[in-house]
Design a protein around this motif. Structure first.
Motif, PDB file in Angstrom:
ATOM      1  N   LEU A   1       0.866  -1.184   0.000  1.00 28.80           N
ATOM      2  CA  LEU A   1       0.000   0.000   0.000  1.00 28.80           C
ATOM      3  C   LEU A   1       0.898   1.228   0.000  1.00 28.80           C
ATOM      4  O   LEU A   1       1.328   1.709   1.047  1.00 28.80           O
ATOM      5  N   PHE A   2       1.165   1.746  -1.173  1.00 27.80           N
ATOM      6  CA  PHE A   2       2.271   2.685  -1.347  1.00 27.80           C
ATOM      7  C   PHE A   2       2.046   4.007  -0.623  1.00 27.80           C
ATOM      8  O   PHE A   2       0.962   4.603  -0.692  1.00 27.80           O
ATOM      9  N   PRO A   3       3.076   4.504   0.077  1.00 26.10           N
ATOM     10  CA  PRO A   3       2.961   5.776   0.802  1.00 26.10           C
ATOM     11  C   PRO A   3       2.812   6.959  -0.164  1.00 26.10           C
ATOM     12  O   PRO A   3       3.643   7.158  -1.044  1.00 26.10           O
ATOM     13  N   LYS A   4       1.766   7.711   0.033  1.00 22.87           N
ATOM     14  CA  LYS A   4       1.503   8.869  -0.827  1.00 22.87           C
ATOM     15  C   LYS A   4       0.266   9.572  -0.286  1.00 22.87           C
ATOM     16  O   LYS A   4      -0.449   9.022   0.555  1.00 22.87           O
ATOM     17  N   THR A   5      -0.014  10.780  -0.777  1.00 22.50           N
ATOM     18  CA  THR A   5      -1.272  11.453  -0.455  1.00 22.50           C
ATOM     19  C   THR A   5      -2.239  11.224  -1.611  1.00 22.50           C
ATOM     20  O   THR A   5      -1.941  11.549  -2.759  1.00 22.50           O
ATOM     21  N   TYR A   6      -3.394  10.676  -1.283  1.00 20.13           N
ATOM     22  CA  TYR A   6      -4.382  10.303  -2.293  1.00 20.13           C
ATOM     23  C   TYR A   6      -5.641  11.144  -2.146  1.00 20.13           C
ATOM     24  O   TYR A   6      -6.092  11.415  -1.027  1.00 20.13           O
ATOM     25  N   ASP A   7      -6.214  11.537  -3.280  1.00 20.05           N
ATOM     26  CA  ASP A   7      -7.537  12.166  -3.286  1.00 20.05           C
ATOM     27  C   ASP A   7      -8.565  11.044  -3.375  1.00 20.05           C
ATOM     28  O   ASP A   7      -8.679  10.367  -4.399  1.00 20.05           O
ATOM     29  N   VAL A   8      -9.287  10.837  -2.303  1.00 16.89           N
ATOM     30  CA  VAL A   8     -10.241   9.731  -2.230  1.00 16.89           C
ATOM     31  C   VAL A   8     -11.611  10.210  -2.711  1.00 16.89           C
ATOM     32  O   VAL A   8     -12.172  11.152  -2.135  1.00 16.89           O
TER      33      VAL A   8
ATOM     34  N   GLU B   1     -12.317  -1.542  -1.654  1.00 14.24           N
ATOM     35  CA  GLU B   1     -11.537  -2.151  -2.735  1.00 14.24           C
ATOM     36  C   GLU B   1     -10.977  -1.099  -3.679  1.00 14.24           C
ATOM     37  O   GLU B   1      -9.837  -1.203  -4.133  1.00 14.24           O
ATOM     38  N   SER B   2     -11.762  -0.055  -3.983  1.00  9.37           N
ATOM     39  CA  SER B   2     -11.261   0.964  -4.908  1.00  9.37           C
ATOM     40  C   SER B   2     -10.083   1.728  -4.309  1.00  9.37           C
ATOM     41  O   SER B   2      -9.157   2.113  -5.019  1.00  9.37           O
ATOM     42  N   VAL B   3     -10.081   1.937  -2.991  1.00  8.33           N
ATOM     43  CA  VAL B   3      -8.941   2.598  -2.351  1.00  8.33           C
ATOM     44  C   VAL B   3      -7.722   1.679  -2.373  1.00  8.33           C
ATOM     45  O   VAL B   3      -6.599   2.121  -2.644  1.00  8.33           O
ATOM     46  N   VAL B   4      -7.946   0.396  -2.118  1.00 12.86           N
ATOM     47  CA  VAL B   4      -6.844  -0.575  -2.195  1.00 12.86           C
ATOM     48  C   VAL B   4      -6.230  -0.556  -3.589  1.00 12.86           C
ATOM     49  O   VAL B   4      -5.002  -0.490  -3.751  1.00 12.86           O
ATOM     50  N   ARG B   5      -7.060  -0.603  -4.605  1.00 11.97           N
ATOM     51  CA  ARG B   5      -6.561  -0.617  -5.983  1.00 11.97           C
ATOM     52  C   ARG B   5      -5.856   0.692  -6.341  1.00 11.97           C
ATOM     53  O   ARG B   5      -4.894   0.697  -7.112  1.00 11.97           O
TER      54      ARG B   5
END
Length: 380
Positions: free
Chosen positions: A209-216, A223-227
């Motif tokens: 689960l790669f470290p980064k800032t994501y716009d959710v 599952e979509s967040v995992v992907r």
């Protein structure tokens, strides 16, 4: 003696008067109204035929009206999700909208895009539309971009359980920590789409689960967040050269385990991380050393017990004790950042050549040594 009674019949030779009488009778019989004594004919077949003909006309008219009116669109109150991929044309997006019954045809959307010269302003993402929305409203939404629940910040070194808690927080509880953990519990469920998961088997996605800032997105699922995070891992690691860890007998999954240990055991710039990676390579691969094969990392036990471990805990015979068991732990112990992955792929050659087995971190000032005595002198 019996007497046969004579049968009286018409003469076989009628005279003129008889023939005339017969002719008049025949004419009168043909013109006589006999309808009242004829059998009555049913009108049902005619009524049924007329009804069927009328029904055929009605059905034909409805079919023609529907053909002219176009396909049935999504009703108000119903919702449909549309995914716009990077690089899709207006025609591609229009096809997706038509399949979702949001527009009558792909051409209707293409025409709207053409009128507003908006082909280059459509933003990829996942969108949810309600029935009754107009094509111009759809286009404005696609130009504004998908709605977001918030920014998910995942710094280097977080564990799966910690990431799950952050997902729950940023989604306002709509995606719970339990749901996210469950979605990330079996790497084999995603292996068909992500080749780098092959070696993980049925272990969790810890480490991937790669470290980064994501716009959710607001409508994101576990599952979509995992992907989303697996996609980022694929992007970030695409240029890495895994040949060195492979030369040491490590698979990609093994290299990820080692990178997660380097992440927990080092700080600072890439040079320091590469040298720490070299220390662990030396411990794994240098035969003849008393600690050959033992990583002796407190961080692996800390992952298992959930706190800074005691000396007794790090030496206990548990799966994650790298004092008691040679080699790598069963899984990664956190999500390493790109710097630690690069350090494992390209460790410090000088540290490898000097057979450094020990290091000491004094608030960021690292000291590396080849022997235990040299290591202990670092504390004086």
């Amino acid at each position: 003696m019996s007497h046969r009674r004579r049968q009286v019949t018409y003469s076989s030779h009628p005279n003129h008067a008889a023939r005339a009488a017969h002719a008049r009778g025949s004419r009168e019989f043909r013109t006589y109204d006999t309808s009242y004594i004829r059998p009555k004919q049913s009108k049902a077949p005619m009524v049924v035929a007329l009804a069927l003909a009328l029904l055929a006309v009605i059905v034909g008219a409805l079919f023609l009206m529907r053909s002219c009116a176009g396909p049935e669109l999504l009703a108000e109150g119903e919702q449909a999700q549309v995914v716009v991929e990077q690089g899709e044309s207006a025609r591609d997006v229009g096809n997706s909208l038509a399949e979702a019954r949001l527009v009558a045809s792909s051409q209707e959307f293409v025409d709207a895009v053409s009128r507003q010269n908006a082909d280059a302003s459509i933003i990829p993402g996942t969108y949810t539309f309600s029935g009754g929305v107009t094509v111009d409203e759809i286009l404005r939404t696609l130009q504004a971009g998908p709605a977001f629940a918030g920014a998910l910040s995942v710094p280097e070194g977080l564990r799966l359980s910690e990431i799950a808690a952050r997902v729950q927080e940023v989604t306002g509880g709509r995606v719970t920590a339990e749901a996210f953990t469950q979605a990330a519990s079996d790497a084999s469920a995603y292996a068909a789409d992500y080749a780098f998961l092959e070696g993980a088997g049925e272990n969790s996605l810890e480490g991937f689960l790669f470290p980064k800032t994501y716009d959710v997105p607001a409508d994101a699922t576990a599952e979509s967040v995992v992907r989303m995070m697996l996609d980022q891992f694929a992007t970030e690691t695409a240029s890495l050269d895994w040949s060195y860890p492979e030369s040491q007998g490590l698979s990609l999954y093994d290299a990820l385990k080692l990178a997660s240990i380097v992440e927990k055991e080092s700080t600072g710039d890439e040079g320091i991380r590469a040298r720490v990676a070299s220390v662990f390579y030396n411990r794994l691969t240098t035969e003849g050393d008393p600690s050959y094969g033992l990583l002796q990392s407190d961080a692996t036990t800390a992952y298992e017990v959930g706190h800074d471990p005691t000396p007794e805990e790090v030496h206990a015979d548990t799966p994650y004790s790298t004092y008691a068991h040679a080699g790598l732990p069963p899984t990664p112990i956190c999500s390493p950042g790109l710097a630690c992955l690069q350090a494992v792929c390209a460790p410090d050659a000088d540290a490898l050549g000097r057979d450094y087995f020990f290091y000491f971190d004094a608030e960021g000032n690292y000291s590396f040594s080849a022997t235990y005595d040299e290591h202990m002198s670092s504390f004086s």
